[in-house]
Design a protein around this motif. Structure first.
Motif, PDB file in Angstrom:
ATOM      1  N   LEU A   1      27.365 -55.107  18.888  1.00 16.07           N
ATOM      2  CA  LEU A   1      27.888 -56.231  18.130  1.00 16.07           C
ATOM      3  C   LEU A   1      28.998 -55.740  17.211  1.00 16.07           C
ATOM      4  O   LEU A   1      28.897 -54.700  16.583  1.00 16.07           O
ATOM      5  N   TYR A   2      30.032 -56.506  17.188  1.00 15.36           N
ATOM      6  CA  TYR A   2      31.168 -56.160  16.339  1.00 15.36           C
ATOM      7  C   TYR A   2      30.990 -56.841  14.989  1.00 15.36           C
ATOM      8  O   TYR A   2      30.851 -58.049  14.903  1.00 15.36           O
ATOM      9  N   LYS A   3      30.975 -56.041  13.958  1.00 11.71           N
ATOM     10  CA  LYS A   3      30.849 -56.586  12.603  1.00 11.71           C
ATOM     11  C   LYS A   3      32.238 -56.776  12.018  1.00 11.71           C
ATOM     12  O   LYS A   3      33.040 -55.858  11.999  1.00 11.71           O
ATOM     13  N   GLN A   4      32.482 -57.966  11.589  1.00 13.72           N
ATOM     14  CA  GLN A   4      33.763 -58.220  10.949  1.00 13.72           C
ATOM     15  C   GLN A   4      33.686 -57.796   9.500  1.00 13.72           C
ATOM     16  O   GLN A   4      32.700 -58.062   8.816  1.00 13.72           O
ATOM     17  N   LYS A   5      34.736 -57.128   9.078  1.00 12.27           N
ATOM     18  CA  LYS A   5      34.800 -56.733   7.671  1.00 12.27           C
ATOM     19  C   LYS A   5      35.234 -57.946   6.864  1.00 12.27           C
ATOM     20  O   LYS A   5      36.164 -58.650   7.222  1.00 12.27           O
ATOM     21  N   LYS A   6      34.520 -58.167   5.822  1.00 12.64           N
ATOM     22  CA  LYS A   6      34.857 -59.294   4.960  1.00 12.64           C
ATOM     23  C   LYS A   6      35.673 -58.781   3.781  1.00 12.64           C
ATOM     24  O   LYS A   6      35.225 -57.932   3.031  1.00 12.64           O
ATOM     25  N   ASN A   7      36.860 -59.296   3.679  1.00 15.52           N
ATOM     26  CA  ASN A   7      37.685 -58.970   2.526  1.00 15.52           C
ATOM     27  C   ASN A   7      37.284 -59.886   1.391  1.00 15.52           C
ATOM     28  O   ASN A   7      37.091 -61.078   1.591  1.00 15.52           O
ATOM     29  N   PRO A   8      37.168 -59.318   0.201  1.00 13.01           N
ATOM     30  CA  PRO A   8      36.813 -60.192  -0.920  1.00 13.01           C
ATOM     31  C   PRO A   8      37.919 -61.214  -1.149  1.00 13.01           C
ATOM     32  O   PRO A   8      39.097 -60.910  -1.066  1.00 13.01           O
ATOM     33  N   ALA A   9      37.509 -62.432  -1.396  1.00 12.56           N
ATOM     34  CA  ALA A   9      38.472 -63.507  -1.623  1.00 12.56           C
ATOM     35  C   ALA A   9      39.232 -63.235  -2.914  1.00 12.56           C
ATOM     36  O   ALA A   9      38.642 -62.877  -3.927  1.00 12.56           O
ATOM     37  N   PRO A  10      40.552 -63.375  -2.864  1.00 13.68           N
ATOM     38  CA  PRO A  10      41.319 -63.141  -4.091  1.00 13.68           C
ATOM     39  C   PRO A  10      40.987 -64.194  -5.140  1.00 13.68           C
ATOM     40  O   PRO A  10      40.762 -65.351  -4.821  1.00 13.68           O
ATOM     41  N   LYS A  11      40.943 -63.762  -6.375  1.00  8.51           N
ATOM     42  CA  LYS A  11      40.657 -64.685  -7.471  1.00  8.51           C
ATOM     43  C   LYS A  11      41.931 -65.448  -7.802  1.00  8.51           C
ATOM     44  O   LYS A  11      42.984 -64.868  -8.004  1.00  8.51           O
ATOM     45  N   GLY A  12      41.858 -66.734  -7.876  1.00  6.96           N
ATOM     46  CA  GLY A  12      43.013 -67.546  -8.219  1.00  6.96           C
ATOM     47  C   GLY A  12      43.945 -67.729  -7.040  1.00  6.96           C
ATOM     48  O   GLY A  12      43.762 -67.177  -5.966  1.00  6.96           O
ATOM     49  N   ASN A  13      44.942 -68.526  -7.255  1.00  2.54           N
ATOM     50  CA  ASN A  13      45.940 -68.802  -6.220  1.00  2.54           C
ATOM     51  C   ASN A  13      47.041 -67.762  -6.262  1.00  2.54           C
ATOM     52  O   ASN A  13      47.380 -67.236  -7.308  1.00  2.54           O
ATOM     53  N   ARG A  14      47.632 -67.519  -5.111  1.00  2.00           N
ATOM     54  CA  ARG A  14      48.770 -66.626  -5.014  1.00  2.00           C
ATOM     55  C   ARG A  14      50.007 -67.471  -4.711  1.00  2.00           C
ATOM     56  O   ARG A  14      49.917 -68.454  -3.987  1.00  2.00           O
ATOM     57  N   PHE A  15      51.128 -67.088  -5.295  1.00  2.00           N
ATOM     58  CA  PHE A  15      52.357 -67.818  -5.034  1.00  2.00           C
ATOM     59  C   PHE A  15      53.553 -66.887  -5.158  1.00  2.00           C
ATOM     60  O   PHE A  15      53.481 -65.825  -5.755  1.00  2.00           O
ATOM     61  N   LEU A  16      54.651 -67.312  -4.559  1.00  2.00           N
ATOM     62  CA  LEU A  16      55.887 -66.547  -4.552  1.00  2.00           C
ATOM     63  C   LEU A  16      56.675 -66.855  -5.819  1.00  2.00           C
ATOM     64  O   LEU A  16      56.886 -68.014  -6.162  1.00  2.00           O
ATOM     65  N   ILE A  17      57.091 -65.784  -6.523  1.00  2.00           N
ATOM     66  CA  ILE A  17      57.932 -65.981  -7.698  1.00  2.00           C
ATOM     67  C   ILE A  17      59.295 -65.348  -7.446  1.00  2.00           C
ATOM     68  O   ILE A  17      59.446 -64.467  -6.598  1.00  2.00           O
ATOM     69  N   SER A  18      60.255 -65.821  -8.175  1.00  2.00           N
ATOM     70  CA  SER A  18      61.626 -65.322  -8.095  1.00  2.00           C
ATOM     71  C   SER A  18      62.040 -64.911  -9.496  1.00  2.00           C
ATOM     72  O   SER A  18      61.982 -65.722 -10.422  1.00  2.00           O
ATOM     73  N   ILE A  19      62.456 -63.645  -9.649  1.00  2.00           N
ATOM     74  CA  ILE A  19      62.864 -63.140 -10.954  1.00  2.00           C
ATOM     75  C   ILE A  19      64.333 -62.733 -10.884  1.00  2.00           C
ATOM     76  O   ILE A  19      64.691 -61.839 -10.121  1.00  2.00           O
ATOM     77  N   THR A  20      65.158 -63.385 -11.671  1.00  2.00           N
ATOM     78  CA  THR A  20      66.568 -63.048 -11.759  1.00  2.00           C
ATOM     79  C   THR A  20      66.741 -62.056 -12.896  1.00  2.00           C
ATOM     80  O   THR A  20      66.283 -62.297 -14.014  1.00  2.00           O
ATOM     81  N   VAL A  21      67.388 -60.936 -12.597  1.00  2.00           N
ATOM     82  CA  VAL A  21      67.633 -59.905 -13.600  1.00  2.00           C
ATOM     83  C   VAL A  21      69.046 -60.089 -14.115  1.00  2.00           C
ATOM     84  O   VAL A  21      69.990 -60.202 -13.325  1.00  2.00           O
ATOM     85  N   GLN A  22      69.186 -60.115 -15.427  1.00  2.00           N
ATOM     86  CA  GLN A  22      70.494 -60.321 -16.034  1.00  2.00           C
ATOM     87  C   GLN A  22      71.444 -59.216 -15.589  1.00  2.00           C
ATOM     88  O   GLN A  22      71.158 -58.038 -15.726  1.00  2.00           O
ATOM     89  N   GLY A  23      72.566 -59.609 -14.998  1.00  2.00           N
ATOM     90  CA  GLY A  23      73.576 -58.658 -14.559  1.00  2.00           C
ATOM     91  C   GLY A  23      73.421 -58.192 -13.129  1.00  2.00           C
ATOM     92  O   GLY A  23      74.259 -57.479 -12.615  1.00  2.00           O
ATOM     93  N   SER A  24      72.351 -58.587 -12.455  1.00  2.00           N
ATOM     94  CA  SER A  24      72.113 -58.167 -11.075  1.00  2.00           C
ATOM     95  C   SER A  24      72.637 -59.232 -10.111  1.00  2.00           C
ATOM     96  O   SER A  24      72.804 -60.389 -10.473  1.00  2.00           O
ATOM     97  N   ALA A  25      72.854 -58.806  -8.866  1.00  2.00           N
ATOM     98  CA  ALA A  25      73.457 -59.687  -7.862  1.00  2.00           C
ATOM     99  C   ALA A  25      72.551 -60.825  -7.410  1.00  2.00           C
ATOM    100  O   ALA A  25      73.017 -61.917  -7.144  1.00  2.00           O
ATOM    101  N   GLY A  26      71.275 -60.582  -7.306  1.00  2.00           N
ATOM    102  CA  GLY A  26      70.383 -61.624  -6.807  1.00  2.00           C
ATOM    103  C   GLY A  26      68.977 -61.450  -7.334  1.00  2.00           C
ATOM    104  O   GLY A  26      68.646 -60.440  -7.940  1.00  2.00           O
ATOM    105  N   PRO A  27      68.122 -62.439  -7.083  1.00  2.00           N
ATOM    106  CA  PRO A  27      66.749 -62.381  -7.606  1.00  2.00           C
ATOM    107  C   PRO A  27      65.856 -61.437  -6.809  1.00  2.00           C
ATOM    108  O   PRO A  27      66.136 -61.101  -5.665  1.00  2.00           O
ATOM    109  N   ILE A  28      64.778 -61.035  -7.441  1.00  2.00           N
ATOM    110  CA  ILE A  28      63.711 -60.260  -6.804  1.00  2.00           C
ATOM    111  C   ILE A  28      62.607 -61.262  -6.520  1.00  2.00           C
ATOM    112  O   ILE A  28      62.249 -62.064  -7.386  1.00  2.00           O
ATOM    113  N   ARG A  29      62.054 -61.213  -5.319  1.00  2.00           N
ATOM    114  CA  ARG A  29      60.972 -62.137  -4.950  1.00  2.00           C
ATOM    115  C   ARG A  29      59.766 -61.349  -4.503  1.00  2.00           C
ATOM    116  O   ARG A  29      59.885 -60.412  -3.720  1.00  2.00           O
TER     117      ARG A  29
END
Length: 136
Positions: free
Chosen positions: A2-30
């Motif tokens: 029998l193949y046992k599936q590894k259970k990854n612990p569920a992440p706490k809270g929601n995950r989302f994509l953020i965009s950070i613009t650095v002053q003086g830089s060409a583009g944002p970091i995501r």
């Protein structure tokens, strides 16, 4: 067998994509963050990402030298102890803290913020977001 599936612990809270613009830089970091992450940890991740990508200008790695702002909200900088999900936005701006002048020649401590560079990020932000209202 029998193949046992590894259970990854569920992440706490929601995950989302953020965009950070650095002053003086060409583009944002995501990157993806957990909404429960502290602002200080997000600044640290952004600085490491920025350095890893070899972006200019060179910022340094001390997270205490930076502020994280929400350009959409008119409030000040986020506290390093706040969670990144608390403002409810996904776009941020990373700015270097203004340098204070050191002890003067007369032995007095000058706490005035250096005038050079003060207010530049607000001007840049207004120009970049094109917030000018035309009169015609």
């Amino acid at each position: 067998m029998l193949y046992k599936q590894k259970k990854n612990p569920a992440p706490k809270g929601n995950r989302f994509l953020i965009s950070i613009t650095v002053q003086g830089s060409a583009g944002p970091i995501r990157f993806v963050v957990n909404e429960e992450e502290l602002v200080a940890a997000v600044i640290d991740t952004a600085l490491k990402s920025y350095a890893r990508e070899g972006r200019l200008p060179i910022l340094g790695s001390d997270l205490n030298d930076f502020f994280l702002y929400c350009p959409n909200a008119c409030s000040g900088a986020l506290s390093p102890w706040d969670t990144i999900g608390s403002p409810g936005v996904r776009n941020f701006m990373l700015c270097k803290k203004p340098q204070t002048e050191k002890i003067g020649e007369a032995g007095t401590l000058e706490t005035a913020i250096a005038r050079r560079g003060s207010g530049k990020w607000k001007t840049w932000l207004n120009k970049s977001l094109n917030l000018k209202i035309s009169s015609h």
